[in-house]
Design a protein around this motif. Structure first.
Motif, mmCIF file in Angstrom:
data_model
loop_
_atom_site.group_PDB
_atom_site.id
_atom_site.type_symbol
_atom_site.label_atom_id
_atom_site.label_comp_id
_atom_site.label_asym_id
_atom_site.label_seq_id
_atom_site.Cartn_x
_atom_site.Cartn_y
_atom_site.Cartn_z
ATOM 1 N N LYS A 36 0.852 -1.197 0.030
ATOM 2 C CA LYS A 36 -0.026 0.026 -0.014
ATOM 3 C C LYS A 36 1.103 1.166 -0.082
ATOM 4 O O LYS A 36 1.659 1.549 0.833
ATOM 5 N N TYR A 37 0.851 1.948 -0.996
ATOM 6 C CA TYR A 37 1.569 3.135 -1.119
ATOM 7 C C TYR A 37 0.967 4.378 -0.886
ATOM 8 O O TYR A 37 0.103 4.614 -0.527
ATOM 9 N N ALA A 38 1.834 5.379 -0.219
ATOM 10 C CA ALA A 38 1.472 6.613 0.104
ATOM 11 C C ALA A 38 1.119 7.214 -1.186
ATOM 12 O O ALA A 38 1.690 8.237 -1.472
ATOM 13 N N SER A 39 -0.179 7.314 -1.532
ATOM 14 C CA SER A 39 -0.435 7.713 -2.788
ATOM 15 C C SER A 39 -1.566 9.139 -2.744
ATOM 16 O O SER A 39 -2.228 9.028 -2.031
ATOM 17 N N ALA A 40 -1.374 9.950 -3.548
ATOM 18 C CA ALA A 40 -2.370 10.866 -3.906
ATOM 19 C C ALA A 40 -3.624 10.650 -4.560
ATOM 20 O O ALA A 40 -4.439 11.347 -4.446
ATOM 21 N N TYR A 41 -3.459 9.327 -4.865
ATOM 22 C CA TYR A 41 -5.056 8.610 -5.702
ATOM 23 C C TYR A 41 -5.900 8.540 -4.721
ATOM 24 O O TYR A 41 -7.072 8.230 -4.895
ATOM 25 N N TYR A 42 -5.672 8.630 -3.233
ATOM 26 C CA TYR A 42 -6.608 8.272 -2.187
ATOM 27 C C TYR A 42 -7.476 9.632 -1.783
ATOM 28 O O TYR A 42 -8.263 9.408 -0.959
ATOM 29 N N LYS A 51 -2.020 -1.521 -3.676
ATOM 30 C CA LYS A 51 -3.189 -0.365 -3.566
ATOM 31 C C LYS A 51 -2.007 0.632 -3.753
ATOM 32 O O LYS A 51 -1.156 1.006 -2.929
ATOM 33 N N PRO A 52 -2.265 1.593 -4.748
ATOM 34 C CA PRO A 52 -3.140 1.684 -6.064
ATOM 35 C C PRO A 52 -2.814 0.601 -6.906
ATOM 36 O O PRO A 52 -1.902 -0.083 -6.843
ATOM 37 N N ALA A 53 -3.916 0.633 -8.115
ATOM 38 C CA ALA A 53 -3.643 -0.611 -8.969
ATOM 39 C C ALA A 53 -3.076 0.242 -10.392
ATOM 40 O O ALA A 53 -1.906 -0.174 -10.809
ATOM 41 N N LEU A 54 -3.590 1.173 -10.740
ATOM 42 C CA LEU A 54 -3.346 1.740 -12.318
ATOM 43 C C LEU A 54 -2.054 2.098 -12.568
ATOM 44 O O LEU A 54 -1.330 1.873 -13.307
ATOM 45 N N SER A 55 -1.341 2.840 -11.579
ATOM 46 C CA SER A 55 -0.238 3.552 -11.736
ATOM 47 C C SER A 55 0.796 2.471 -11.164
ATOM 48 O O SER A 55 2.081 2.699 -11.181
ATOM 49 N N TYR A 56 0.318 1.176 -10.818
ATOM 50 C CA TYR A 56 1.426 0.293 -10.146
ATOM 51 C C TYR A 56 1.277 -1.064 -10.839
ATOM 52 O O TYR A 56 1.489 -2.060 -9.728
ATOM 53 N N LEU A 57 0.790 -1.172 -11.901
ATOM 54 C CA LEU A 57 0.537 -2.299 -12.699
ATOM 55 C C LEU A 57 2.006 -3.118 -12.718
ATOM 56 O O LEU A 57 2.000 -4.617 -12.733
ATOM 57 N N ASP A 58 3.237 -2.587 -12.748
ATOM 58 C CA ASP A 58 4.318 -3.144 -12.599
ATOM 59 C C ASP A 58 4.473 -3.977 -11.309
ATOM 60 O O ASP A 58 5.082 -5.189 -11.268
ATOM 61 N N ILE A 59 4.098 -3.253 -10.293
ATOM 62 C CA ILE A 59 4.081 -4.064 -8.691
ATOM 63 C C ILE A 59 3.186 -5.186 -8.772
ATOM 64 O O ILE A 59 3.255 -6.233 -8.299
ATOM 65 N N VAL A 60 1.972 -5.135 -9.426
ATOM 66 C CA VAL A 60 0.901 -6.142 -9.493
ATOM 67 C C VAL A 60 1.696 -7.216 -10.169
ATOM 68 O O VAL A 60 1.373 -8.496 -9.718
ATOM 69 N N TYR A 74 -6.425 -2.987 -6.159
ATOM 70 C CA TYR A 74 -7.478 -1.897 -5.527
ATOM 71 C C TYR A 74 -7.735 -0.858 -6.645
ATOM 72 O O TYR A 74 -6.513 -0.169 -6.615
ATOM 73 N N ASN A 75 -8.592 -0.603 -7.393
ATOM 74 C CA ASN A 75 -8.674 0.416 -8.412
ATOM 75 C C ASN A 75 -9.333 1.501 -7.580
ATOM 76 O O ASN A 75 -10.649 1.707 -7.351
ATOM 77 N N VAL A 76 -8.611 2.398 -6.994
ATOM 78 C CA VAL A 76 -8.899 3.159 -5.980
ATOM 79 C C VAL A 76 -9.716 4.495 -6.443
ATOM 80 O O VAL A 76 -9.978 4.604 -7.487
#
Length: 327
Positions: A196-202, A249-258, A272-274
């Protein structure tokens, strides 16, 4: 004509039927987990301005939302609570009659076969908005673990099918697994927010759940978006501690991590598509800039293609309709 030697990849794209036959990744309504915000009180159906189509529901309006989810064939929901009262330790999170516990009972009574997942965190219940116990302005790791275990047990006791801890404290899976097992809930799986990243997408989620930190940020416990190897360390720890699912989480900018997590671990993987990802698509669609159905289905398919087995998404109801999931 020139005597050229080259591959004719277009042969397998010639007709719609042929394209369907050779499709490598399929999206299905069974892939979806739908997040729902449940608020303490009566006659509440509050629209969330930054998330068009998403609402806060009181229990007396929750039934209609659950009925639609089931009618669309969506197999699972995850519940987030919005309590009346907050305090320094988030005591409403582990109260036997806290809002999520009451919502779990309601959901399982109304639709016994619906898979009900409980978000297990403290940020929605603390008056400071952080995910743990605060001392001298710092989030304390170990004292928070006991509160998380108590929350998980209260949710399991209420009837939750899966516990989904999202707080990113070190050792949180081990503490919750121990607490559940000691309380007789060894059969309840843990769906860990392992990465779980400290993301601005939340941002929109924090509006929806009233969980914005009152000071500072969550960078001391959520991950740096620049880091990739750290994700493998986090996921490995949760696997060792007894997680049954892993969430990125998030998903879209982290598909490489997925994809990295999928390649390295054998547990079921959830993307998690946030809220911020959802809000961007909704805003662009409202302005007529994109074809919403095509963009949503393409986006969700990208998560499956990257390796996700399940997708937690606010698009679930719309996507289910577009995929023909209504019964």
């Amino acid at each position: 004509m020139m005597n050229l030697q080259f591959s004719r990849h277009r042969r397998l794209r010639h007709t719609e039927t042929l394209r369907r036959m050779v499709k490598e990744t399929s999206l299905h309504v069974d892939d979806f987990i739908y997040p729902i915000f449940v608020a303490e009180g009566d006659n509440i159906k509050n629209p969330i301005a930054s998330m068009p189509g998403v609402f806060q529901f009181s229990l007396d309006h929750l039934g209609e939302e659950l009925d639609e989810v089931v009618r669309l064939g969506i197999p699972s929901v995850i519940l987030f609570g919005i309590p009346h009262e907050k305090d320094a330790i988030g005591s409403q999170a582990f109260h036997d009659h806290g809002i999520v516990q009451e919502a779990i009972r309601f959901a399982k009574d109304r639709h016994p076969d619906l898979m009900v997942i409980a978000d297990t965190c403290l940020c929605e219940y603390t008056d400071h908005g952080h995910c743990g116990v605060i001392e001298n302005g710092k989030v304390l790791n170990d004292p928070t673990l006991d509160l998380l275990a108590r929350t998980a047990v209260a949710q399991a006791k209420a009837g939750a099918d899966i516990i989904a801890p999202s707080n990113m404290m070190d050792g949180f899976v081990a503490a919750i697994r121990y607490g559940l097992d000691e309380a007789g809930y060894e059969h309840i799986p843990i769906m860990s927010y392992a990465v779980k990243y400290a993301s601005a997408y939340y941002g929109p989620f924090r509006d929806a759940a009233n969980s914005t930190p009152q000071f500072g940020d969550r960078k001391t416990y959520q991950m740096d978006p620049a880091n990739r190897l750290e994700a493998m360390r986090e996921a490995a720890s949760d696997v060792e501690e007894g997680a049954d699912f892993l969430i990125v989480k998030p998903a879209l900018s982290y598909l490489d991590i997925v994809r990295d997590v999928k390649n390295n671990f054998v547990l079921p993987l959830v993307a998690y598509n946030v809220s911020g990802e959802y809000a961007m698509i909704k805003a662009a669609a409202a302005n007529g800039w994109i074809d919403e159905e095509r963009i949503v289905l393409e986006t969700l398919t990208s998560m499956k293609r990257a390796g996700a087995d399940l997708i937690m998404t606010y698009h679930a109801k719309d996507a289910a309709k577009w995929l023909g999931g209504a019964k």
